[in-house]
Design an enzyme around this catalytic site. Structure first.
Site, PDB file in Angstrom:
ATOM      1  N   PHE A  67       0.864  -1.256   0.014  1.00 31.53           N
ATOM      2  CA  PHE A  67       0.063   0.006  -0.039  1.00 31.53           C
ATOM      3  C   PHE A  67       0.792   1.251   0.096  1.00 31.53           C
ATOM      4  O   PHE A  67       0.200   2.339   0.054  1.00 31.53           O
ATOM      5  CB  PHE A  67      -0.913   0.006   1.243  1.00 31.53           C
TER       6      PHE A  67
ATOM      7  N   ASP B 101      -2.815 -12.008   4.935  1.00 35.60           N
ATOM      8  CA  ASP B 101      -1.816 -11.708   4.070  1.00 35.60           C
ATOM      9  C   ASP B 101      -0.297 -11.981   4.396  1.00 35.60           C
ATOM     10  O   ASP B 101       0.591 -11.261   4.426  1.00 35.60           O
ATOM     11  CB  ASP B 101      -1.787 -10.281   3.631  1.00 35.60           C
TER      12      ASP B 101
ATOM     13  N   VAL C 290       8.019   2.500   2.686  1.00 37.63           N
ATOM     14  CA  VAL C 290       8.481   2.581   3.675  1.00 37.63           C
ATOM     15  C   VAL C 290       9.722   3.172   3.875  1.00 37.63           C
ATOM     16  O   VAL C 290      10.604   3.066   3.101  1.00 37.63           O
ATOM     17  CB  VAL C 290       8.502   1.037   4.464  1.00 37.63           C
TER      18      VAL C 290
END
Length: 841
Positions: A533, A647, A536
């Protein structure tokens, strides 16, 4: 008299010092480089000398960065002929060549092998500050008889030419090392090809595995990062003498390199002096769409479609060659023109595909004298022309050149940003459908531009009144920095109420300026990677605490619900094998989660990397498996909530400084209450290859869905192979099928990662494999719970049940009669199940 002698002596000393100082970057007939000597370029950027790779006694002559603390070799002379002792000498011989030999000169290990050198001119070799080792005659330092930049190893440096000399036929090919400890010529090569429109290819042996795409005027169409003016400026030269590309640094104080690695990638890296390490800027290939010809002829690889279950889709006007292959996620045979399509008839036109890497131009035709409009007309007049694109998008308005395709169009993919437009030929019927869709979009746009402002004006007064009358007490900056955690949780379907959350949530709310300062304004050098998504970043707070910031992409698909879901879950879950959330930041469209920083990143970066895999011996791998079991057991049974992760995969298991596992990424997790054991969703999300069959095909998920993912993960940890690995020898296309075959043949220990050698506990390994196969059984009811798994791991004397056939065993079928397919080579499933539409991450 004495005074004159003193002056003369001083001058001689001065001249000798000058001579010494000006010769430290050169090699001459009388001044060789011996093993132990170091030659340093004038600006002290590069050094040349003898070196030995890690854990090797072999000696090589190489060039490396002089001021980089981590020795980084950029060029090697005797790559496949190492010297086995320390008597090596690099010198200029009487023929004007650089030669590498031992002290007794009994054997020549390497030579520049230049012919036609004038014997009356003295040859000199000099190490330039660009990293180029050059050989010149006499005092003419501008004309090189030989240079290392023409014979590269695995590294492409700024100001270096990459390409072909048309007059001499010289093709500068970059080749990987054989391994990190062997600089010999490896399996991977990166080179330019002039057939059609110029392109660069990455080869494994003679097989193409990645393509840069053609030069667009801004960069290679397959590397969208090049269109951003960040580190380097690319210059493309195509004339009668040469076809080359050269990169120049905008800031020459930055150290940057392009490396062909032994891990089948091409990496752009820059040196971070603060962290004293090389930081990746981009790397290719980095996803399945980068694989050469992944979706076959007239197939488009699109990872960004929200509607497609498979990354491969067909061009407009085309359909899959084999629907069976498509269902089994095999796009290699590509697409064919739809039945009933009549090309080269009145009414033909073109459909525009945006942000793509244009097809392989090896067989394309190029005309640089045409603009885009003329290119369209040229293609339309020729019945064999199936598509066209601009050759130079930087000059598209005034000209730009024309590329046309007249055969199979292969290796096309989309990007979220970058790329260029490709125009695909379609017949009148397909064109009409396309134009109809465009008109509908246009009407929607007109409504948004004209209708919405009118409606907005009508409600404007009501909005002001409502806002004025609202008496809700909030902090003044809450709308800019944070959100009301407990109130926002109450609004979520299936989320917790205040009695579940508790009155106090121990989380920090960070403002955007704090996060920006901690990450150096989200500097690429601090980027740790990209998740499902977003990106990082590593950061450091003012109190010196290191953090990891998950910055959610606005186009990622993770909305407010997933964001709040992840915050809520991790905030209430405290376990040594779960990643710890420190806080969050919510600023307008920006949504960020702040985690504890784990220096070793994901488990996948170890088990799937040939070099790092050796750092995980069997004892550590077994401990990692046990840690993951503890984390899942807490999620499923021991916490106040019952959490289904949905997930679980290798990249979502992070490793701390002691290589202890911590489960992360709870954006897709679901909460079960009370006696709930199973749920159904119409929005199937997760990662293909880790999904259980009942979840992938029916949307049913339970704790047994995580158990299935855990089984796949254990097999990957033990074998060091990804589940989607292809085992050609065994005619299976995934890890599950290979393990099942080995299990039936009583050879299952052969799957253990070869990097472990014989230094593993066979009894423990067999136990873990047995448990993993139990976890990946077809029926959820046959799989153990994590409580059962924990018991089996801790009680090794327990008799385990015999496993039933696992799910998703796909085989390569060699006879069409086995499935009744149209042609050989189709992929089938022994389960004969169809796969429903997935929304994969």
């Amino acid at each position: 008299m004495c005074k004159k002698k003193c002056i003369l002596a001083s001058m001689l000393i001065f001249l000798s010092i000058v001579q010494f100082c000006t010769s430290i970057d050169t090699i001459t007939l009388s001044q060789p480089v011996k093993d132990g000597d170091i030659l340093v370029s004038n600006g002290e950027t590069f050094a040349l000398g003898f070196f030995s790779p890690t854990n090797s006694s072999n000696r090589y002559v190489g060039i490396w960065y002089n001021k980089v603390s981590e020795q980084t070799v950029v060029w090697v002379a005797n790559r496949d002929r190492p010297i086995t002792n320390s008597s090596g000498i690099l010198s200029v011989d009487e023929t004007g060549n650089l030669v590498l030999h031992e002290q007794d000169q009994s054997f020549m290990y390497w030579s520049t092998n230049v012919t036609g050198v004038q014997m009356n001119n003295v040859s000199t070799a000099q190490l330039l500050d660009s990293g180029n080792l050059v050989l010149f005659q006499g005092q003419n330092r501008d004309v090189y008889s030989w240079q290392s930049f023409d014979y590269p190893s695995n590294t492409f440096l700024p100001s270096m030419k990459f390409g072909i000399n048309r007059k001499t036929g010289l093709n500068r090919v970059f080749t990987s090392w054989k391994s990190s400890v062997n600089p010999g010529v490896g399996d991977y090569s990166h080179k330019m090809e002039l057939v059609g429109s110029t392109q660069l290819f990455l080869y494994q042996g003679v097989a193409k595995i990645w393509r840069t795409g053609s030069w667009t005027g801004l960069g290679w169409s397959g590397i969208p990062e090049m269109s951003v003016k960040y580190l380097l400026k690319g210059t493309y030269i195509n004339n009668d003498n040469e076809v080359v590309v050269i990169y120049y640094l905008h800031n020459t104080s930055i150290l940057s390199r392009l490396v062909v690695t032994e891990s089948r990638t091409i990496d752009r890296q820059s040196w971070n002096e603060v962290d004293r390490k090389w930081v990746g800027i981009w790397s290719y290939p980095n996803d399945q769409c980068d694989g050469y010809n992944h979706c076959g002829p007239f197939g488009l690889c699109d990872l960004y479609s929200t509607f497609a279950a498979f990354e491969c889709v067909c061009y407009p006007g085309y359909e899959a060659q084999s629907q069976q292959d498509w269902l089994l996620r095999d796009g290699s045979r590509g697409c064919k023109i739809k039945v009933g399509t009549q090309l080269c008839e009145s009414g033909d036109g073109f459909v525009e595909l945006n942000r793509v890497k244009v097809p392989d131009t090896s067989t394309a035709r190029v005309n640089m004298s045409l603009g885009l409009k003329a290119c369209k007309e040229l293609c339309l007049r020729n019945c064999t022309c199936l598509g066209y694109a601009s050759a130079d998008i930087s000059q598209e308005v005034t000209g730009g050149g024309c590329i046309t395709w007249h055969g199979d169009m292969i290796d096309t993919r989309t990007f979220s940003d970058g790329g260029q437009s490709l125009y695909v030929r379609v017949d009148a019927a397909e064109l009409a459908q396309y134009l109809s869709r465009m008109r509908k979009k246009s009407h929607k746009y007109q409504f948004m531009v004209i209708g919405m402002p009118i409606l907005a004006a009508g409600f404007l007064l009501c909005t002001f009144i409502c806002c004025y009358l609202r008496k809700k007490k909030v902090k003044q900056d809450e709308g800019e920095v944070g959100f009301s955690f407990k109130n926002s949780m109450k609004s979520l379907e299936g989320s917790l109420m205040e009695k579940d959350i508790g009155k106090n949530v121990d989380l920090d709310v960070f403002d955007l300026s704090t996060i920006a300062a901690a990450t150096d304004h989200f500097s690429p050098s601090n980027k740790l990677g990209e998740g499902g998504f977003g990106s990082v970043y590593k950061g450091k707070l003012l109190n010196e605490q290191e953090i990891a910031v998950k910055r959610l992409s606005q186009s990622s698909g993770q909305g407010m619900q997933e964001f709040k879901n992840e915050v809520m879950l991790i905030a209430k879950l405290q376990h040594r094998n779960l990643v710890r959330l420190l806080g969050y930041c919510f600023h307008k469209e920006e949504k960020m989660l702040v985690y504890e920083y784990l220096p070793n990143k994901g488990l996948d970066s170890f088990i799937f990397d040939q070099e790092k895999a050796s750092l995980l011996d069997w004892k550590k791998r077994f401990q990692i498996i046990q840690g993951i079991v503890c984390g899942l057991l807490y999620l499923h049974h021991d916490s106040r909530l019952r959490i289904i992760h949905r997930d679980l995969k290798a990249s979502n298991v992070l490793l701390d400084s002691d290589l202890n596992p911590k489960i992360s990424d709870f954006g897709l997790a679901k909460i079960f209450r009370g006696g709930e054991d199973e749920a159904k969703t119409h929005r199937v999300v997760g990662t293909y290859g880790y999904m259980s069959p009942e979840y992938a095909m029916e949307g049913l998920f339970s704790v047994k869905s995580d158990v299935f993912s855990f089984g796949i993960l254990v097999l990957e940890i033990i074998s060091g192979r990804k589940n989607n690995s292809y085992y050609q020898r065994d005619s299976v296309i995934n890890l599950i099928g290979h393990v099942w075959d080995m299990w039936k043949q009583d050879k299952v220990l052969t799957i253990v990662d070869s990097s472990l050698g014989d230094s593993f506990d066979a009894r423990e390994a067999l136990l873990c494999i047995h448990i993993a196969i139990l976890c990946v059984q077809e029926l959820a009811s046959d799989r153990p719970t994590m409580t059962n798994v924990a018991f089996m791991l801790s009680n090794q004397e327990t008799m385990l049940p015999s496993p039933k056939q696992p799910a998703f065993i796909f085989r390569q079928l060699n006879h069409r009669r086995e499935l009744g397919l149209a042609s050989t080579g189709d992929v089938g499933s022994v389960d004969n199940e169809t796969i429903t539409i997935l929304q994969a991450r």
